[in-house]
Design an enzyme around this catalytic site. Structure first.
Site, mmCIF file in Angstrom:
data_model
loop_
_atom_site.group_PDB
_atom_site.id
_atom_site.type_symbol
_atom_site.label_atom_id
_atom_site.label_comp_id
_atom_site.label_asym_id
_atom_site.label_seq_id
_atom_site.Cartn_x
_atom_site.Cartn_y
_atom_site.Cartn_z
ATOM 1 N N LYS A 225 0.850 -1.197 0.000
ATOM 2 C CA LYS A 225 0.000 0.000 0.000
ATOM 3 C C LYS A 225 0.881 1.241 0.000
ATOM 4 C CE LYS A 225 1.039 1.188 4.416
ATOM 5 N NZ LYS A 225 1.760 2.447 4.789
ATOM 6 N N ASP B 30 -1.533 -1.740 10.788
ATOM 7 C CA ASP B 30 -1.822 -1.604 9.357
ATOM 8 C C ASP B 30 -2.542 -2.819 8.774
ATOM 9 O OD1 ASP B 30 -0.581 0.833 9.383
ATOM 10 O OD2 ASP B 30 1.222 0.199 8.315
#
Length: 369
Positions: free
Chosen positions: A66, A193
């Protein structure tokens, strides 16, 4: 074949072959001895029943990383963590993880194609598999091979993605005992995350990052980008240690999200409050960003650091500036082109048909299978 009735009379009478499509033969009766047989052929039902009997033994999954399009740090909490507000988005650079059921009932076995990656329960893949067994009571153990493409210490969430992918895989092997929501909630025990990767690929994340609000993709998928990561990594702990909240940007993160959704990505909205402390930890990273900006001449819509570093992202072009190729200082940088990526609900992320990732010694256009 699947039969609604099959009453056998005395003596063998094999059924006739039918065409490969669904057909109901209520009017077509066969006589076997003294008894009648009514046959209904349903190939779809047959396939489904066969599939139910086949146990999953191997699975290969894409594990994408990401970027943080913007990252605001809004508060330091009493527990020592920081509150953040960030637009996370999955991109097309990723690892491939292969899972096979192991005959062992006591231990997973992990291998990888790169050195320096822990293979024991320090690895987030093993942590995720242990967590799944703890939550569900299942006893599946695995052989896992990690084909690593995402660099570590990059601010790209590669390890977090690996953990989420492992949770998804374990759930598939167990017949989807857990919902996606449950997997997302459990995953916060592994890292802040990890829950993001159970979004559909674009999310507004708050709290420590574990509060995930799925949003429609705010940017077109065909916007290219280039990732430039020097060999040196940034210690996340060191970056946060040097963070001074009173000097961070005070722009409302929801306003940033709105501006990106309406006007797209531009330099003024790609704010990362961790850049200043990261540049203190690694001054060469600040110089790299400045040089990419100076050399871009409109090539990139925005240039910024992802996460806590040390990857510099250039949005708008897949090509790095020429100085990265020309100067010895950058001969060992990691380079990759990428695009934004999402997934469908109840399906994991799919590996793009072609993607590029390389070290300085390879051509960026080289396709990685």
């Amino acid at each position: 074949m699947a039969f609604s009735q099959f009453v056998l009379g005395p003596g063998p009478c094999p059924p006739k072959l039918f065409e490969n499509r669904r057909r109901r033969l209520h009017s077509n009766l066969m006589v076997c001895g003294r008894r009648q047989v009514e046959i209904v052929y349903d190939p779809d039902e047959r396939i489904n029943k066969l599939a139910d009997k086949v146990e999953l033994s191997r699975l290969s999954l894409f594990s994408p990383c990401k970027i943080n399009v913007f990252l605001r740090i809004t508060n330091k909490r009493d527990d020592g963590f920081h509150d953040l507000a960030s637009l996370f988005h999955v991109i097309s650079l990723g690892d491939v993880i292969k899972f096979s059921l192991s005959p062992s009932k006591s231990k997973d076995r992990l291998s990888t194609n790169v050195s320096g990656v822990p293979l024991d329960d320090r690895n987030l893949i093993i942590k995720a598999l242990n967590l799944y067994r703890k939550k569900t009571g299942t006893l599946n153990f695995f052989w896992i091979h990690l084909d690593k493409k995402v660099p570590t210490g990059a601010g790209l969430g590669g390890g977090s993605s690996n953990a989420a992918t492992a949770l998804w895989a374990a759930n598939q092997f167990s017949g989807s005992l857990a919902t996606e929501k449950e997997l997302q909630e459990w995953s916060s025990e592994i890292g802040s995350d990890v829950p993001f990767f159970f979004s559909q690929g674009a999310a507004y994340c708050t709290g420590r990052g574990e509060i995930v609000q799925n949003i429609p993709p705010p940017v077109p998928f065909d916007i290219p980008m280039v990732l430039i990561k020097p060999q040196q990594a940034c210690s996340t702990a060191e970056v946060y240690k040097r963070l001074q909240l009173d000097t961070t940007n005070n722009v409302d993160p929801l306003k940033l999200l709105e501006r990106i959704s309406v006007n797209g990505i531009s330099q003024d909205v790609c704010i990362n409050d961790l850049e200043p402390p990261a540049f203190q930890v690694l001054p060469s990273l600040k110089r790299l960003k400045q040089r990419v900006l100076a050399a871009s001449r409109g090539q990139y819509d925005a240039v910024f650091m992802s996460g806590s570093g040390s990857t510099i992202v250039g949005i708008g072009s897949p090509d790095p500036p020429q100085f990265v190729y020309d100067e010895d200082e950058y001969k060992d940088v990691f380079l990759s082109e990428a695009n934004f990526l999402t997934r469908e609900e109840n399906h994991w992320y799919r590996e793009p048909s072609s993607r590029s990732a390389s070290g300085q010694s390879s051509d960026l256009s080289e396709s990685i299978p």
